[in-house]
Design an enzyme around this catalytic site. Sequence first.
Site, short mmCIF file in Angstrom:
data_model
loop_
_atom_site.label_atom_id
_atom_site.label_comp_id
_atom_site.label_asym_id
_atom_site.label_seq_id
_atom_site.Cartn_x
_atom_site.Cartn_y
_atom_site.Cartn_z
N SER A 134 0.82 -1.21 0.00
CA SER A 134 0.00 0.00 0.00
C SER A 134 0.85 1.25 0.00
O SER A 134 1.90 1.30 0.63
CB SER A 134 -0.91 0.02 1.22
OG SER A 134 -1.68 1.22 1.23
N LYS A 188 -4.72 -6.46 3.41
CA LYS A 188 -4.64 -5.33 2.47
C LYS A 188 -6.04 -4.95 1.99
O LYS A 188 -6.36 -3.77 1.83
CB LYS A 188 -3.74 -5.70 1.28
CG LYS A 188 -3.73 -4.69 0.14
CD LYS A 188 -3.28 -3.30 0.58
CE LYS A 188 -2.87 -2.38 -0.57
NZ LYS A 188 -3.84 -2.18 -1.62
N HIS A 191 -7.62 -2.96 4.67
CA HIS A 191 -7.03 -1.61 4.62
C HIS A 191 -7.77 -0.76 3.60
O HIS A 191 -8.15 0.38 3.87
CB HIS A 191 -5.54 -1.71 4.25
CG HIS A 191 -4.93 -0.41 3.81
ND1 HIS A 191 -5.12 0.11 2.53
CD2 HIS A 191 -4.14 0.48 4.46
CE1 HIS A 191 -4.49 1.26 2.43
NE2 HIS A 191 -3.88 1.51 3.59
N ASN A 192 -7.98 -1.32 2.41
CA ASN A 192 -8.63 -0.54 1.35
C ASN A 192 -10.09 -0.26 1.68
O ASN A 192 -10.61 0.81 1.35
CB ASN A 192 -8.52 -1.28 0.02
CG ASN A 192 -7.13 -1.19 -0.57
OD1 ASN A 192 -6.15 -1.04 0.14
ND2 ASN A 192 -7.02 -1.30 -1.88
N GLU A 195 -10.11 2.53 3.97
CA GLU A 195 -9.76 3.71 3.16
C GLU A 195 -11.01 4.28 2.47
O GLU A 195 -11.21 5.50 2.44
CB GLU A 195 -8.71 3.29 2.13
CG GLU A 195 -8.27 4.36 1.16
CD GLU A 195 -7.41 3.76 0.06
OE1 GLU A 195 -7.65 4.07 -1.12
OE2 GLU A 195 -6.49 2.96 0.37
#
Length: 485
Positions: A134, A188, A191-192, A195
């Site tokens: 990232s 990940k 995480h997105n 986000e």
Amino acid sequence: MADSPQPAANIGVVGLAVMGSNLARNLASREGNTVAVYNRSYAKTETLITEHPEAGFVAASTIDEFAASLQKPRTAIIMVQAGRGTDAVIDQLVEAFEPGDIIVDGGNALFTDTIRREKAVRETGINFVGAGISGGEEGALNGPSIMPGGSAEAWETLGPILKSIAAVAEGEPCVTHVGTDGAGHFVKMIHNGIEYADMQLIAEAYDLIRRGTGKSPAEIAEIFAEWNRGELESYLIEITAEVLRQVDAETGAPLVDVILDQAGAKGTGAWTVQSALDLGVPVSGIAEAVFARSLSSKPAQRAAASDLPGPSASWTVDDADAFVEDVRKALYASKIVAYSQGFDEIVAGAEQYGWDIKKGEIAKIWRGGCIIRAQFLNRITEAYDENPGLVALLTAPYFRDALTETQEAWRRIVVASAQSGIPAPAFSSSLSYYDGLRADRLPAALVQGQRDFFGAHTYKRIDKDGTFHTLWSGDRTEISAVDAH
């Protein structure tokens, strides 16, 4: 006959588009690394080595040449488009590599694909690692946050290499061995998803301030810059101020007013929500952020609905400064919910797939290099250090105190958005989630009663053990579910 040249590189990169090129340059700039590079089109390889002779790249024109240039255990990072392109490169590398070698997928792969690939590659004796990377193009070049999965054996070789290129936060490299097979790409993905929520919440905060106070984008930029000096300090708040300050060279208008109001998406937010549904984890704040992008990208529907009735009374803000402070608090409270929901999904995923994911370590490696990097993440690490078995992040003492301080302002903002007709789906759904979580009793009792009525789905009681069914089409007596079958 001349001897074959000795392998020169300790790490290789396959796929030299912007992300791959930048990652290769990052690797080459770190002491101890010699980097082999390969791209399906050799022209891209030539461009990279010509433009960056200082990197000392070992260029290859074929996969076999690439494999021969790597020291054992051969280690290669794939940076190609997710999907069939990734599978094709993996197949080529499996042919050229030997047992003990390491193939790393650094793309944005769906974690279930990574589980499948790891299982297939493991049968050849080669290690396969799915690594979430990232930070975008800048992070790839200067230091990303890296989330590798895979075997402990692969991590022994790969760990020092990844630590050499990762972002550093408070003296610590932003990389950790997340867990086996698909764990890295799963984290990940989360995480997105967070986000998505973070970006939507910031956009709603901007929209409410602009409509409520009449401030210009440049004035609101200063508000965000001020927020970035406090508890909301983060990369996304920082770049929001930069975007709002930008003036369009062609029209002289704020750039934000020239950009078409249709937000794109690459799929990781939707994957987060789909996986949460499969795991039975409510991530309503993240889901509303994903749906808000979908709604923005339906121009025909929006045009058809543009004359639908809205609030009859006009809406004004009496005290602009107080309103802006309420928005700030609502943003912080909703952000806590987004992270809490994301970590709930990590816990559920780890349980479902047998991963030993250390939640505090994940928060640590998100402090630098990645898109959601923020001061706030230290608080998450502290919360899990104090209580590794924390049932919900927002119940940790620090976040409980923060919600005590912000929740009244949060409610005022949600009420104001509803009364004024300004959509604030992420603010609203986050508050509903918070109230649902803290409710002493939910209307789910009625839902379960309805399910029993039309489908004999049974129910439990609050006053005794067992599972029950009411004979709705009979005399409506209650029987034990055991007797019902």
